[in-house]
Design a protein around this motif. Structure first.
Motif, short mmCIF file in Angstrom:
data_model
loop_
_atom_site.label_atom_id
_atom_site.label_comp_id
_atom_site.label_asym_id
_atom_site.label_seq_id
_atom_site.Cartn_x
_atom_site.Cartn_y
_atom_site.Cartn_z
N VAL A 368 0.83 -1.21 0.00
CA VAL A 368 0.00 0.00 0.00
C VAL A 368 0.87 1.26 0.00
O VAL A 368 0.51 2.29 -0.59
CB VAL A 368 -0.94 -0.01 1.24
N LEU A 370 3.35 1.88 -1.63
CA LEU A 370 3.79 2.24 -2.98
C LEU A 370 3.01 3.44 -3.51
O LEU A 370 3.43 4.10 -4.46
CB LEU A 370 3.61 1.05 -3.93
N LEU A 371 1.87 3.73 -2.87
CA LEU A 371 1.01 4.83 -3.32
C LEU A 371 1.36 6.16 -2.67
O LEU A 371 0.68 7.16 -2.90
CB LEU A 371 -0.46 4.49 -3.02
N LEU A 372 2.41 6.19 -1.84
CA LEU A 372 2.80 7.45 -1.19
C LEU A 372 3.13 8.52 -2.22
O LEU A 372 3.76 8.23 -3.25
CB LEU A 372 4.02 7.22 -0.28
N GLY A 373 2.73 9.74 -1.91
CA GLY A 373 2.97 10.85 -2.84
C GLY A 373 3.81 11.94 -2.21
O GLY A 373 4.25 11.82 -1.07
N SER A 378 -0.36 12.27 2.33
CA SER A 378 -0.03 10.85 2.26
C SER A 378 0.12 10.22 3.65
O SER A 378 0.12 8.99 3.79
CB SER A 378 1.25 10.63 1.47
N LEU A 381 -2.39 7.80 4.61
CA LEU A 381 -2.16 6.45 4.08
C LEU A 381 -1.06 5.75 4.88
O LEU A 381 -1.18 4.57 5.23
CB LEU A 381 -1.76 6.54 2.60
N HIS A 454 11.01 8.52 -5.50
CA HIS A 454 11.11 7.41 -6.44
C HIS A 454 11.98 6.28 -5.87
O HIS A 454 11.60 5.10 -5.92
CB HIS A 454 11.70 7.89 -7.77
N THR A 457 10.18 4.47 -3.10
CA THR A 457 9.10 3.63 -3.64
C THR A 457 9.65 2.32 -4.20
O THR A 457 9.09 1.24 -3.97
CB THR A 457 8.33 4.39 -4.73
#
Length: 487
Positions: A368, A370-373, A378, A381, A454, A457
């Motif tokens: 989950v 992997l969806l960090l922004g 974020s 999340l 990046h 992630t």
């Protein structure tokens, strides 16, 4: 002939019933005190692994460490803590775990006092080495005292669950506490805080903890002890250098190569020596071998995830070190919940269920992330994902501890817990440099917020894959083991 067999079976039944009756079936008052003493000691040791991370810049400024030498504050501790764990675990089997436990605590308290009073880098490094050696002695001794105090079954599972929860929570607490103490008081209090805790445990423990030692003291396997200790030192040194300079650095490569060669030497020594430090028959047990591999992966993934998320919060979201540390309180809460839940899962279903279910939960909630922004939103999340991921990770850790220490006599519990502790220490040491290398490769040396996001992630994806690998290992190699809900 038939009558003889009947009597024999009857006697066997009576002996088994008497043994079961003699073993405590619930937590007595003495066992509660024993559990509290051992858990406080283990929690303090876990805090020590991370309490100085946030304080490193302040220590460097205060004592005049150069930037290149600052990492030795952590490396000196990691080398001695991981390198000597198996050695001291076996020493506890031979000389008495209570003696090793109390002696190690005394060294920890004294070295913490010296570290807090240090005025030069050399004194501080010496104190950190002594703290690491004390940790290498106290951790397996305390864990083996716990496993021998509680009979195999629900009581031991509950004790190991609480132990795992507090150790994991201690690692998180260390990061938070280090920031608070450094900001409000001084980095010296990150050392001083150990002293009263060690004194309190030393005053109470001798009266409540019972020692266990073999009737005959075996010979010490010096060639085995030297080769495995130096081999582990080489591996840990190589990993720490890789975290600083990358795996292609000559120091990292040399350390890993020498360490690997010495561990191979250790294997051949153990095959030939009359009384080995680690009997190979124990390593041939699937529960010991695969259980420790699962433990290694569990600590590699969770401790390195803390590093990755710290990097994300500080470099991408621009959080302060203290804010980032406090954010991990949610992860710590999840590990406590997981530690309380794990014994119930094991008792109702099986150890394998805890390993597989915990691994799947941890995989899902790591993925989950992997969806960090790039925005602070974020965190909505990140916080629940780390909470539930912490629950899953603790199910795996408790399952690993139960698997790796079950089915062995009390005389070998120090060895079993030494192996388990070694897996834990190396996992903690290995996680950060491995994930740091992944981030570095993914960012190609760029340090912008977007590049770091990046890299983090990509590393989180690798982290989730390692957790899933643990699930596959448990499913394939431990599925045929009989794992009763109650022993």
């Amino acid at each position: 002939m038939s009558t003889t067999r009947t009597v024999s079976r009857g006697e066997t039944t009576r002996v088994a019933a008497a043994t079961l009756e003699a073993e405590p079936q619930h937590l007595t008052r003495r066992l509660k005190v024993v559990l509290a003493v051992l858990l406080v000691a283990q929690f303090m040791l876990a805090v020590d692994f991370s309490i100085l991370n946030v304080a490193l810049p302040a220590i460097g400024d205060g004592l005049g460490f150069s930037l290149s030498n600052l990492q030795w504050i952590a490396t000196a501790f990691a080398l001695s803590a991981a390198g000597f764990t198996l050695f001291f675990g076996r020493i506890g089997d031979l000389m008495g775990r209570k003696r090793v436990f109390l002696g190690g605590l005394a060294v920890l308290g004294l070295s913490s006092l010296i570290g807090g009073l240090a005025t030069t880098p050399e004194v501080l490094i010496a104190a950190r080495i002594a703290q690491g050696l004390a940790t290498a002695a106290v951790t397996p001794a305390g864990l083996s005292l716990l496993t021998t105090a509680f009979p195999e079954g629900p009581l031991r599972q509950k004790a190991l669950g609480l132990n795992g929860a507090l150790m994991s929570a201690g690692f998180t607490t260390g990061a938070i506490l280090g920031g608070i103490l450094t900001d409000l008081l001084s980095w010296r209090w990150a050392f001083f805080i150990n002293v009263p805790v060690a004194v309190a445990v030393l005053l109470i423990a001798p009266a409540v903890i019972k020692d266990s030692r073999p009737e005959r003291r075996p010979k010490m396997d010096l060639p085995g002890a030297l080769s495995v200790t130096l081999g582990l030192l080489g591996i840990v040194y190589g990993l720490t250098q890789a975290g600083e300079h990358g795996f292609a650095h000559p120091a990292a490569l040399m350390g890993l190569l020498v360490g690997a060669v010495l561990l191979v030497v250790f294997w051949f020594v153990e095959r030939r020596v009359e009384e080995p430090l680690v009997p190979l028959r124990i390593l041939k047990r699937p529960s010991v071998t695969w259980g420790n591999i699962l433990g290694l992966l569990a600590f590699v993934t969770e401790t390195s995830l803390v590093y990755l998320l710290t990097l994300y919060m500080q470099k991408t979201l621009n959080f302060s070190a203290l804010t980032a540390g406090i954010s991990f309180g949610v992860l710590g809460l999840g590990t406590v919940v997981g530690g309380m839940l794990a014994p119930r899962v094991i008792a109702k279903y099986s150890t394998l269920t805890a390993l597989v279910a915990g691994g799947l939960i941890q995989t899902a909630f790591t993925a989950v992330l992997l969806l960090l922004g790039p925005e602070s939103a974020s965190m909505w999340l990140l916080l629940p994902a780390t909470f539930f991921g912490g629950i899953g990770n603790m199910l795996v850790i408790v399952g690993f501890m139960v698997t790796a220490t079950s089915g062995l006599p009390d005389s070998e519990q120090g060895l079993a817990t030494g192996l388990a502790t070694m897996s834990q220490q190396i996992g903690i040491t290995m996680g950060t440099p491995v994930m740091s290398a992944v981030v570095t490769a993914a960012t190609s040396g760029a340090v912008t917020a977007g590049a770091i996001l990046h890299g983090v992630t990509v590393a989180i994806g690798v982290n989730a894959a390692l957790v899933l690998l643990g699930v596959l290992i448990a499913t394939v190699f431990l599925r045929n083991r009989k794992q009763p809900a109650h022993s």
